[in-house]
Design an enzyme around this catalytic site. Sequence first.
Site, PDB file in Angstrom:
ATOM      1  N   CYS A 252       0.814  -1.219   0.000  1.00  0.00           N
ATOM      2  CA  CYS A 252       0.000   0.000   0.000  1.00  0.00           C
ATOM      3  C   CYS A 252       0.849   1.270   0.000  1.00  0.00           C
ATOM      4  O   CYS A 252       0.450   2.282  -0.584  1.00  0.00           O
ATOM      5  CB  CYS A 252      -1.014   0.003   1.137  1.00  0.00           C
ATOM      6  SG  CYS A 252      -0.314  -0.121   2.793  1.00  0.00           S
TER       7      CYS A 252
ATOM      8  N   HIS B 171      -2.896   1.217   7.124  1.00  0.00           N
ATOM      9  CA  HIS B 171      -2.920   1.168   5.657  1.00  0.00           C
ATOM     10  C   HIS B 171      -2.622   2.569   5.122  1.00  0.00           C
ATOM     11  O   HIS B 171      -3.143   3.561   5.636  1.00  0.00           O
ATOM     12  CB  HIS B 171      -4.326   0.700   5.229  1.00  0.00           C
ATOM     13  CG  HIS B 171      -4.579   0.698   3.769  1.00  0.00           C
ATOM     14  ND1 HIS B 171      -3.905  -0.125   2.899  1.00  0.00           N
ATOM     15  CD2 HIS B 171      -5.462   1.417   3.026  1.00  0.00           C
ATOM     16  CE1 HIS B 171      -4.368   0.088   1.669  1.00  0.00           C
ATOM     17  NE2 HIS B 171      -5.306   1.013   1.730  1.00  0.00           N
TER      18      HIS B 171
END
Length: 184
Positions: A19, A120
């Site tokens: 990510c 994230h």
Amino acid sequence: MTEQPARPLYHERQRLELCAAHALNNILQRHAFGKEEMDSLCRRLSPDTFVNPHRSLLGTGNYDVNVLMAALLTEGLTAVWWDKRRSLERLALSRVEGFIMNIPSNVNLGPLSLPLRRQHWVAIRAVDGIYYNLDSKLKAPKGIGGEAELCRTFLTEHLLQSSCQLLLVVQRDVEADGSWLTSA
């Protein structure tokens, strides 16, 4: 928000634990960083370690903020940590290239959602005057709206989460002179 930009948006989808690379590429609107480039940055940050502290032990990604910042520097950019105690109205949005947030996110294994949450990396940037959420877990970019919707709704909502962190992506000279922040 369903308005489409005049030009196509570059949007990488989530793969492994990459990510951070996806967020960088989505901010840059091109593929600049893959696993190899990110792993190389990890090795440069900690050249004499057997277990690199800047990524997952499994070698699947999960890069930390140090790798993200080192990658931005190679592009002539830098990241400025946003102090949540400040009012978002103090942002000089015209001087900010984009935003990278570190937010809690559900862990999925294919179609199965696990009862776990991990941090994230998510990219947000403007294209043709409209801000877009370029989260790699989304199937496609999601329009946020203009400056008011970005600050009053989107960023405010996310920053209320205690584990959310916001980085401003700016040119190095903008960081040096502090012009990402208004004087008011």
